[in-house]
Scaffold this motif. Sequence first.
Motif, mmCIF file in Angstrom:
data_model
loop_
_atom_site.group_PDB
_atom_site.id
_atom_site.type_symbol
_atom_site.label_atom_id
_atom_site.label_comp_id
_atom_site.label_asym_id
_atom_site.label_seq_id
_atom_site.Cartn_x
_atom_site.Cartn_y
_atom_site.Cartn_z
ATOM 1 N N GLN A 120 0.833 -1.198 0.000
ATOM 2 C CA GLN A 120 0.000 0.000 0.000
ATOM 3 C C GLN A 120 0.872 1.254 0.000
ATOM 4 N N ALA B 157 2.530 1.738 -3.275
ATOM 5 C CA ALA B 157 1.594 2.282 -4.265
ATOM 6 C C ALA B 157 1.526 3.791 -4.119
ATOM 7 N N GLN B 158 1.459 4.237 -2.887
ATOM 8 C CA GLN B 158 1.351 5.674 -2.675
ATOM 9 C C GLN B 158 2.642 6.391 -3.100
ATOM 10 N N GLY C 229 3.085 6.673 -6.806
ATOM 11 C CA GLY C 229 2.057 7.443 -7.512
ATOM 12 C C GLY C 229 0.966 6.593 -8.146
ATOM 13 N N VAL C 230 0.714 5.407 -7.593
ATOM 14 C CA VAL C 230 -0.336 4.543 -8.154
ATOM 15 C C VAL C 230 -1.696 4.989 -7.606
ATOM 16 N N ASP C 231 -2.396 5.836 -8.361
ATOM 17 C CA ASP C 231 -3.727 6.247 -7.915
ATOM 18 C C ASP C 231 -4.802 5.382 -8.562
ATOM 19 N N HIS C 232 -4.408 4.584 -9.559
ATOM 20 C CA HIS C 232 -5.305 3.562 -10.117
ATOM 21 C C HIS C 232 -4.454 2.569 -10.890
ATOM 22 N N VAL D 106 -12.459 3.516 -8.135
ATOM 23 C CA VAL D 106 -11.072 3.499 -8.596
ATOM 24 C C VAL D 106 -10.568 2.071 -8.844
ATOM 25 N N HIS E 21 -12.604 3.540 -14.857
ATOM 26 C CA HIS E 21 -11.698 3.774 -15.980
ATOM 27 C C HIS E 21 -11.584 2.577 -16.906
ATOM 28 N N PHE F 246 -8.367 10.646 -10.160
ATOM 29 C CA PHE F 246 -8.666 9.483 -9.313
ATOM 30 C C PHE F 246 -8.453 9.859 -7.850
ATOM 31 N N PRO G 167 -8.478 7.738 -4.619
ATOM 32 C CA PRO G 167 -8.681 6.496 -3.874
ATOM 33 C C PRO G 167 -9.011 6.777 -2.410
ATOM 34 N N ILE H 214 -2.961 11.424 -4.875
ATOM 35 C CA ILE H 214 -2.250 10.339 -4.205
ATOM 36 C C ILE H 214 -1.325 10.891 -3.110
ATOM 37 N N THR I 118 -4.127 10.823 -0.175
ATOM 38 C CA THR I 118 -4.952 9.648 0.119
ATOM 39 C C THR I 118 -4.336 8.423 -0.551
ATOM 40 N N ARG I 119 -4.885 7.243 -0.273
ATOM 41 C CA ARG I 119 -4.353 6.005 -0.853
ATOM 42 C C ARG I 119 -5.458 4.960 -0.863
ATOM 43 N N PHE I 120 -5.163 3.806 -1.497
ATOM 44 C CA PHE I 120 -6.109 2.702 -1.471
ATOM 45 C C PHE I 120 -6.404 2.357 0.002
#
Lengths: 243, 198
Positions: A121, A124-125, A128-131, B109, B156, B164, B166, B191, B194-196
Amino acid sequence: MPLPAPSASVRVVTFKIDGQDLSAREDESILEVCREHKIPIPSLCWMEGLSVIGACRLCVVEVAGVPRLLAACTTRVAEGMEVSTDTEKLRRYRRTLVEMLFAERNHVCSVCVSNGHCELQWLAQTCGVDHVRMPYRNAGYALDSSHEMFRVDHNRCVLCTRCVRVCDEIEGAHTWDVMGRGSDCKVITDLAQPWGDSTTCTSCGKCVQVCPTGALTKQGTSAGEMVKDQHFLPILARRRHIR
Amino acid sequence: MNSPATTAAPTAAAQPATPPAPGKITVATTWLDGCSGCHMSFLDMDERLVDLADRIHIVYSPLVDAKDLPEQVDLGILEGSVSNEEDLHKVKAFRKHCKLLVSLGDCAVNGNVPAMRNPFKLDAVIERAYRENVDHNPQIPTEGVPRLLKTVLPLHAVVPVDVFIPGCPPCADAIFYVLSELIAGRTPDPITVTRFGA
Ligand code: SF4
Ligand code: SF4
């Protein structure tokens, strides 16, 4: 605790990382030097105290004069080397790698035991993985709750093999191993038997603590409750080294 | 089906009751397969909503009365994943009529909880929900409900998305940050806030 003094034959080399002049012992990897000097490079399979396998490729760097990208964890520093750790190209590759990890198995962070305490997680942040741009595979994986203290959820496993290495190299039990290829690849206990039936597992829980995701967890944890403690590892690894 | 978004074709009646004030950004929102938590988080902006009301005009949303999506909207905000045919209509209508489309929350997302059915066959999921786990008069609903898609999809995967956000749900601060940046004409980088699973 300091590492054992290097033998006299180990040379010190000088090199540049992101334009910064640095020196280190020639048997150190680029990643170790970066960690020492607080130069951020993402990594997943690498862990201080465990053997180096260079599997996740998140720590790729560019080295002047070398046409391909090199994993910082498996590449040693050398005299005159010029390393770049944060170029546009590297960011693109890292982001894609993290997205592929999410697309491969089933990560539902909001209800995951590791939510808020997960290295994937966090990666990802920072990457820069926002999707996730590729389609999700949506293949279901098994969950083994047969062990009285621990649980493995293969939906969250990123195949970093930290569990396999800590169990073999630090605990000395070698309960964990890897089986299958491609999308069938998974970590197994003993000869792919239920973890609860394992005759080699000492229930020490080291695998659970080093697992970067919610794949290995304690029984009885619910969403966001699985906080891992990895402080023991470098200490144990050094003690073993000295002995 | 006669849901609001499926009748998105513009008509005189489709215009919002009060025309948007000049200089205000028009915003449309709706939820697809979500829990409405992201909209609740939007409301959690509390007193900042008062300031926002000076700068945006919500022309279509579960939060206001307008029943039809106007022909031209500046900003579309969608919560929830695309899980049935109605969701599919809504997301396409939003893309067609909104200049900028925001995917709000983990369901939109990445599919999140609604997408947890994806590893199973749809028939098995329906069987489980409407027969196996039902004691009294089990039956599979077929009338007045939109048909479920075989696979739950993030927005998407169906239409291009511009921003986006998340989070489950994204916190009010994150939503406020994104809206403020967009209103100021800048490109937000959600991002960073915020995050998943956040
Ligand atoms: S393992 Fe980490 S990335 Fe995967 S679902 Fe759990 S919190 Fe999210
Ligand atoms: S179970 Fe955890 S530690 Fe083991 S390979 Fe999977 S992600 Fe890595």
